[in-house]
Design a protein around this motif. Structure first.
Motif, mmCIF file in Angstrom:
data_model
loop_
_atom_site.group_PDB
_atom_site.id
_atom_site.type_symbol
_atom_site.label_atom_id
_atom_site.label_comp_id
_atom_site.label_asym_id
_atom_site.label_seq_id
_atom_site.Cartn_x
_atom_site.Cartn_y
_atom_site.Cartn_z
ATOM 1 N N UNK A 1 0.838 -1.207 0.000
ATOM 2 C CA UNK A 1 0.000 0.000 0.000
ATOM 3 C C UNK A 1 0.871 1.255 0.000
ATOM 4 N N UNK A 2 1.911 1.256 0.812
ATOM 5 C CA UNK A 2 2.803 2.426 0.856
ATOM 6 C C UNK A 2 3.578 2.595 -0.440
ATOM 7 N N UNK A 3 3.919 1.485 -1.078
ATOM 8 C CA UNK A 3 4.587 1.576 -2.379
ATOM 9 C C UNK A 3 3.651 2.187 -3.420
ATOM 10 N N UNK A 4 2.382 1.799 -3.373
ATOM 11 C CA UNK A 4 1.403 2.382 -4.302
ATOM 12 C C UNK A 4 1.256 3.878 -4.036
ATOM 13 N N UNK A 5 1.261 4.275 -2.772
ATOM 14 C CA UNK A 5 1.189 5.696 -2.420
ATOM 15 C C UNK A 5 2.380 6.449 -3.015
ATOM 16 N N UNK A 6 3.567 5.907 -2.853
ATOM 17 C CA UNK A 6 4.768 6.558 -3.397
ATOM 18 C C UNK A 6 4.736 6.609 -4.923
ATOM 19 N N UNK A 7 4.269 5.518 -5.537
ATOM 20 C CA UNK A 7 4.149 5.505 -7.001
ATOM 21 C C UNK A 7 3.143 6.555 -7.476
ATOM 22 N N UNK A 8 2.056 6.709 -6.728
ATOM 23 C CA UNK A 8 1.037 7.705 -7.091
ATOM 24 C C UNK A 8 1.601 9.119 -6.956
ATOM 25 N N UNK A 9 2.368 9.362 -5.916
ATOM 26 C CA UNK A 9 2.987 10.688 -5.755
ATOM 27 C C UNK A 9 3.919 10.990 -6.928
ATOM 28 N N UNK A 10 4.682 9.997 -7.335
ATOM 29 C CA UNK A 10 5.576 10.179 -8.480
ATOM 30 C C UNK A 10 4.779 10.451 -9.755
ATOM 31 N N UNK A 11 3.694 9.724 -9.942
ATOM 32 C CA UNK A 11 2.851 9.960 -11.128
ATOM 33 C C UNK A 11 2.302 11.376 -11.142
ATOM 34 N N UNK A 12 1.836 11.841 -10.001
ATOM 35 C CA UNK A 12 1.316 13.208 -9.941
ATOM 36 C C UNK A 12 2.421 14.201 -10.227
ATOM 37 N N UNK A 13 3.588 13.966 -9.654
ATOM 38 C CA UNK A 13 4.713 14.873 -9.868
ATOM 39 C C UNK A 13 5.045 14.965 -11.361
ATOM 40 N N UNK A 14 4.963 13.845 -12.055
ATOM 41 C CA UNK A 14 5.289 13.824 -13.482
ATOM 42 C C UNK A 14 4.151 14.305 -14.377
ATOM 43 N N UNK A 15 2.909 14.291 -13.871
ATOM 44 C CA UNK A 15 1.788 14.640 -14.748
ATOM 45 C C UNK A 15 1.207 16.035 -14.503
ATOM 46 N N UNK A 16 1.486 16.645 -13.344
ATOM 47 C CA UNK A 16 0.970 17.996 -13.072
ATOM 48 C C UNK A 16 2.153 18.958 -13.070
ATOM 49 N N UNK A 17 2.185 19.966 -13.865
ATOM 50 C CA UNK A 17 1.484 20.125 -15.122
ATOM 51 C C UNK A 17 2.034 19.155 -16.162
ATOM 52 N N UNK A 18 1.409 18.970 -17.243
ATOM 53 C CA UNK A 18 0.358 19.721 -17.909
ATOM 54 C C UNK A 18 -1.047 19.417 -17.402
ATOM 55 N N UNK A 19 -1.260 18.242 -16.753
ATOM 56 C CA UNK A 19 -2.603 17.957 -16.265
ATOM 57 C C UNK A 19 -3.006 19.003 -15.235
ATOM 58 N N UNK A 20 -4.279 19.326 -15.224
ATOM 59 C CA UNK A 20 -4.783 20.338 -14.293
ATOM 60 C C UNK A 20 -6.123 19.848 -13.729
ATOM 61 N N UNK A 21 -6.062 18.853 -12.824
ATOM 62 C CA UNK A 21 -7.309 18.302 -12.303
ATOM 63 C C UNK A 21 -8.068 19.315 -11.452
ATOM 64 N N UNK A 22 -9.376 19.193 -11.460
ATOM 65 C CA UNK A 22 -10.219 20.074 -10.647
ATOM 66 C C UNK A 22 -9.959 19.825 -9.169
ATOM 67 N N UNK A 23 -9.770 18.560 -8.814
ATOM 68 C CA UNK A 23 -9.455 18.195 -7.439
ATOM 69 C C UNK A 23 -8.191 17.344 -7.442
#
Length: 192
Positions: free
Chosen positions: A45-67
């Motif tokens: 679960x913690x590895x998935x959390x870290x992977x998700x943080x990395x994905x967000x770091x790499x995708x925002x910007x250009x992605x601009x989610x409302x939430x």
């Protein structure tokens, strides 16, 4: 868009690592709980959390989610589901030996027709199998049960019993042959 989400977008846009800390502080606990509910493993679960943080770091910007928080939690959930699916696939691949074991056993068990099953012949066959196993020595009985009931690979049985792989295979083959003869003597027919 909430103030928190605006602040997170700004921090991500500025490539400020405080965005990751703030995101973890605001919904990290929820993210881990979601992942744990899917995976039943805190470390995964913690590895998935870290992977998700990395994905967000790499995708925002250009992605601009409302939430940003909802985007993050959805990413954690998707990564957890993917990991869970991969884990199931590994188990299936690990049980490839099971198919071989069942094929081995199928050669020594008669095929009961549907009407035989309804008449209780399957129960009689089960009782014959139990009676047969009582006639076998402890090692042969344990190997048979380990292979066909506990779905253990031959290698694992060999290691557990201090035998070679060949010796285990030979004992299992002999037990299957004796079982087939035992069942034939009790009136079971085989399609040849």
């Amino acid at each position: 868009m909430s103030e928190v989400d605006e602040r997170l977008l700004t921090l991500f846009g500025q490539r400020d690592e405080a965005a990751l800390s703030e995101l973890q502080n605001t919904c990290g606990h929820t993210a881990v709980r979601i992942a744990c509910d899917i995976l039943h493993d805190r470390q995964d679960a913690e590895e998935c959390l870290n992977d998700a943080l990395l994905r967000l770091w790499n995708s925002i910007p250009p992605a601009c989610p409302t939430s940003v928080r909802a985007y993050f939690l959805r990413t954690v959930r998707n990564l957890s589901l993917n990991r869970y699916s991969a884990r199931l696939a590994e188990k299936r691949d690990g049980n490839a030996d099971l198919g071989v074991a069942l094929e081995e056993l199928a050669d020594c068990l008669p095929d009961l027709a549907e009407e035989d099953r309804r008449s209780g012949a399957d129960e009689a066959l089960r009782n014959c199998l139990i009676e047969f196993l009582r006639t076998e020595d402890e090692t042969n009985r344990a190997l048979f049960m380990g292979r066909y009931w506990n779905e253990m690979p031959v290698e694992a049985l060999a290691e557990a019993w201090g035998l070679s792989r060949f010796a285990v295979s030979r004992r299992l083959r002999g037990t299957r042959e004796r079982l087939r003869r035992y069942l034939c003597e009790r009136g079971y027919k085989y399609d040849e």
